[in-house]
Scaffold this active site. Structure first.
Site, PDB file in Angstrom:
ATOM      1  N   HIS A 149      -3.597   4.646   4.009  1.00 34.30           N
ATOM      2  CA  HIS A 149      -3.070   3.364   4.453  1.00 34.30           C
ATOM      3  C   HIS A 149      -4.007   2.769   5.503  1.00 34.30           C
ATOM      4  CE1 HIS A 149       0.259   4.608   2.164  1.00 34.30           C
ATOM      5  NE2 HIS A 149       1.116   3.753   2.641  1.00 34.30           N
ATOM      6  N   LYS A 586      10.762  -3.825   7.560  1.00 33.15           N
ATOM      7  CA  LYS A 586      10.400  -5.208   7.236  1.00 33.15           C
ATOM      8  C   LYS A 586      11.564  -5.929   6.559  1.00 33.15           C
ATOM      9  CE  LYS A 586       7.267  -5.937   4.005  1.00 33.15           C
ATOM     10  NZ  LYS A 586       7.778  -6.869   2.968  1.00 33.15           N
TER      11      LYS A 586
END
Length: 779
Positions: A149, A586
């Site tokens: 990532h 999120k």
């Protein structure tokens, strides 16, 4: 040493490194830019020091004037100077942490929270016996999983330079250095600071997957290969010490702690991960493992020089020595060295066969390769047993013991490589396979019940879905290739090489069965003795708030299917489930995400107990608080009871990998933290008793927080435009720090944006919306 003294040393080191950086800037870029940088630094320090007194106006005006008047070239130098100073300060702070821990231990203080000694002492105080701990270790798996990532901005070159600077700073602490040795070390240190200053901080081109693979492998050389076997030895020694007089010491531990990786197998939204990529990743991993083993076997040969004229050997050792066909006159009375000549030769042959690589030091004889790591481990056991039987026990506990544990932990594949793909991709591939095979005209149009029905029928049908005379889309061919590559890798390296298929955006039972169908097509789901044999585990990843809430119901429906129970039986009754921290945050905000994660864990633990399933949770945590980051020790202990019964896996991402594992001492500390937290979590002092009032209060807080968060982020007109103008999301999306795109789809939607650039952007704007928004409204 007093705490104040240790803190003073940190300040002195930061000042020393800052002074070195200043000297480098002056000599490399001239007096004028150095004076400019120094003046800005002094203004900033004065502003920070005087601001609390309420009179920052004049200083703030001066600083703004200085910064506004900079040219582009000067601006770049100022930014780089402050950035490099921060990097050097971080080096000093990491060393400071290590120094404080050492001082704590030297002072004979109580073991620190998170250490193995603290955990074992705590369990002993709770009357948890050594056999109980050993039984738990026998069935447990703890695994940090490295991912690619893109949250690590620093280049590997910069990280390597920082490691060299830290090493030299440690050398300067020695009190026995001669004056010329100290001067030479300081000169070398200054050269590394110059190298750091003249190295570009950012890449000109985007990282490729192969670059990410190499970056991940560097931490095995730094820390994992050396430190993990030592931790096994320490636990083994500690448990043997704590064993009661009537308990026979069990000298070796099971391989309960393994490394995992997504780098080269995670293709969720990354079109650059292919079957060829995964094959390349496993070959590079194997090469690193073999290089380590070959070096250690060679060094063992230098150490085990015992002569048969002085000590005896077992018959098995003599046989192993004979296999080597070593004809050197100098070693005719050195059976251990002869045996290791043969071991080295077989390892070299195995490296060539599996990794396609050759050792730097050529073997002295040519022998057949090992069939598997167990054969290699068995040869090392023969050497250890012969030493034990012939008054050489002390020689077993050093390099040989660590090499044996390394083989147990890393095998020939180094780390288990997970496959990961989005469920949307799986269903499109399955739909095309069914269409071309005339099984189902429009699979995607079916409801969930219809999909499950047709999937179960096809899973029990022995024939393949692929029709050789048909042509398929590039996407379908690519997915089938990567599943086939996984089956081929496992046939060569063993089932631990590519053990899992993770389903991103898992939302239904059909999502699980679709992966089963792809495994069946590629030989990783077969029928034996009339039952299904699953060779690669199917792991759902529940990410959004809605998916977390539905997780237990989805798995309950799966467990109710006789075919799915056969899959679990072939996996020793184990179901691993992954929970997503980034996307849930999120989707619903910090408070709601954390509460729904807790609720999901509790629901899954209860379901596993009632369904007689062994549950293991895989935590997809990022580095920042907005992506599930925070202290690992406290996070594990905060789980509901029963979450650590079979261990746990946890992702290590981006800059967190370097922060935790680029230094051997810090790496060891983080390994201990994970192991000790899992131990204490599995043997809680008291059962957790969450009251109904507490649940009701948290439900209410979570609901209010989620409403406030989603109203702002998803329902406020113009919010997307505000986000894209108030944060550097455009610049971050264009940074060359990872191989995958910033969004899963080509859209401006926040829903499609990955959690990493979402959090990264707010962090750069110094507006921590992912970490707090909604919580105040809830309170």
């Amino acid at each position: 040493m007093a705490t104040d003294d240790k803190d003073a040393r940190l300040g002195q080191e930061i000042q020393y490194l800052g002074r070195l950086l200043g000297e480098v800037i002056r000599s490399a870029n001239g007096e004028a830019i150095f004076e400019k940088i120094e003046h800005i630094r002094q203004l900033a320090v004065a502003l920070r020091r005087d601001a609390p007194e309420g009179n920052p106006g004049d200083l703030e005006s001066q600083l703004e004037q200085e910064l506004t008047g900079l040219s582009i070239e000067q601006t770049l130098s100022v930014v780089r100077a402050f950035s490099h100073f921060s990097l050097l300060a971080n080096v000093a702070e990491d060393r400071h942490q290590n120094r404080r821990r050492r001082a704590h231990r030297l002072a004979g203080s109580a073991p620190q929270l998170g250490s193995l000694r603290h955990a074992l002492d705590s369990l002993s105080a709770r009357n948890i016996s050594v056999p109980q701990i050993r039984d738990w270790l026998q069935g447990v798996r703890l695994s940090p999983v490295l991912t690619a990532h893109p949250t690590e901005v620093q280049r590997k070159t910069v990280l390597d330079c920082e490691r060299d600077i830290a090493r030299l700073m440690t050398l300067l602490e020695r009190t026995d250095l001669l004056q010329e040795e100290r001067a030479e070390t300081e000169d070398t240190l200054k050269r590394y600071v110059l190298q750091l200053w003249q190295t570009a901080m950012l890449r000109l081109s985007r990282l490729r997957v192969i670059d990410e693979i190499e970056n991940g492998l560097s931490f095995y050389r730094y820390t994992f290969l050396s430190e993990l076997p030592k931790i096994y030895g320490d636990i083994e020694h500690a448990l043997n010490e704590q064993s009661g007089a009537d308990e026979k010491p069990a000298k070796r531990l099971p391989a309960f702690f393994r490394m995992g990786s997504w780098i080269g197998g995670d293709r969720d939204g990354n079109p650059f991960v292919t079957a060829e990529t995964m094959e390349g990743a496993i070959r590079r991993q194997a090469t690193v493992a073999f290089e380590h083993y070959l070096v250690e076997v060679h060094r063992l040969g230098a150490e085990l020089s015992m002569s048969s004229r002085l000590v005896g050997t077992t018959a098995e050792l003599q046989k192993l020595a004979g296999i080597s066909q070593d004809s050197s006159a100098h070693r005719q009375d050195e059976p251990y060295r002869q045996a290791l000549i043969g071991v080295y030769a077989r390892l070299a042959a195995t490296m060539s066969a599996l990794a396609g690589a050759e050792p730097i030091r050529r073997p002295e004889v040519v022998l057949a390769p090992y069939l598997n790591p167990q054969e290699f481990g068995a040869d090392l056991a023969v050497i250890a047993e012969s030493l034990e039987a012939n008054r050489g026990g002390a020689l077993v506990t050093g390099r040989l013991a660590q090499l044996r544990y390394a083989v147990d932990v890393f095998g020939f594949h180094l780390a288990s490589l997970d496959m990961r793909q989005n469920s949307d991709v799986h269903e499109v591939v399955v739909a095309e396979l069914m269409l071309k095979a005339a099984v189902c005209h429009d699979y995607l149009a079916l409801d969930e019940a219809g999909r499950v029905e047709v999937l179960l029928r096809e899973l029990q049908n022995p024939r393949a879905l692929r029709v050789t005379s048909e042509s398929y889309s590039e996407a379908t061919i690519g997915e089938l290739k990567i599943f086939q590559a996984a089956a081929d890798i496992n046939s060569r390296f063993g089932s631990e090489a590519v053990p899992n298929a993770i389903i991103s955006k898992a939302q239904s039972v059909s999502d699980l069965l679709e992966v089963g169908l792809l495994l069946k097509e590629t030989g990783s789901l077969v029928r034996g003795d009339g039952k299904a044999q699953l060779k690669i585990a199917v792991i759902p990843l529940f990410e959004t708030i809605t998916d977390l809430r539905a997780a237990a119901d989805i798995m309950r429906a799966a467990f109710a299917l006789p075919l799915y129970r056969e899959w679990l039986d072939s996996q020793q009754g184990l179901q691993e489930i992954m929970l997503g921290y980034s996307d849930s945050n999120k989707d619903g905000g910090y408070l709601t995400a954390n509460w729904e994660l807790y609720r999901a864990q509790k629901g899954l633990v209860d379901l596993a107990a009632e369904s007689n399933v062994r549950l293991r949770l895989f935590h997809g945590r990022g580095g920042t608080v907005g992506r599930g980051g925070g202290p690992t020790f406290e996070a594990i202990l905060a789980q509901p009871d029963g979450c650590s019964t079979t261990g746990l896996r946890i992702t290590e991402q981006g800059e967190v990998i370097a922060a935790k594992y680029s230094d051997t001492e810090l790496g060891r500390r983080n390994f201990e933290t994970l192991i000790s937290a899992a131990m204490l979590s599995n043997f809680p002092e008291t059962a957790r008793n969450d009251s109904p009032q507490w649940w009701e209060a948290m439900n209410q807080l979570s609901e209010s927080a989620c409403v406030a968060y989603r109203k702002l982020v998803f329902e406020t007109p113009g919010f997307v435009d505000f986000f894209r103008s108030a944060t550097p999301i455009g610049e971050i999306a264009g940074l060359n720090i990872g191989s995958r795109p910033a969004s899963r789809k080509a859209s401006q939607s926040i829903a499609d944006l990955r959690a990493i650039p979402w959090v990264f952007s707010w962090s750069q704007a110094r507006l921590s919306l992912p970490g707090w928004y909604g919580f105040g409204s809830a309170l």
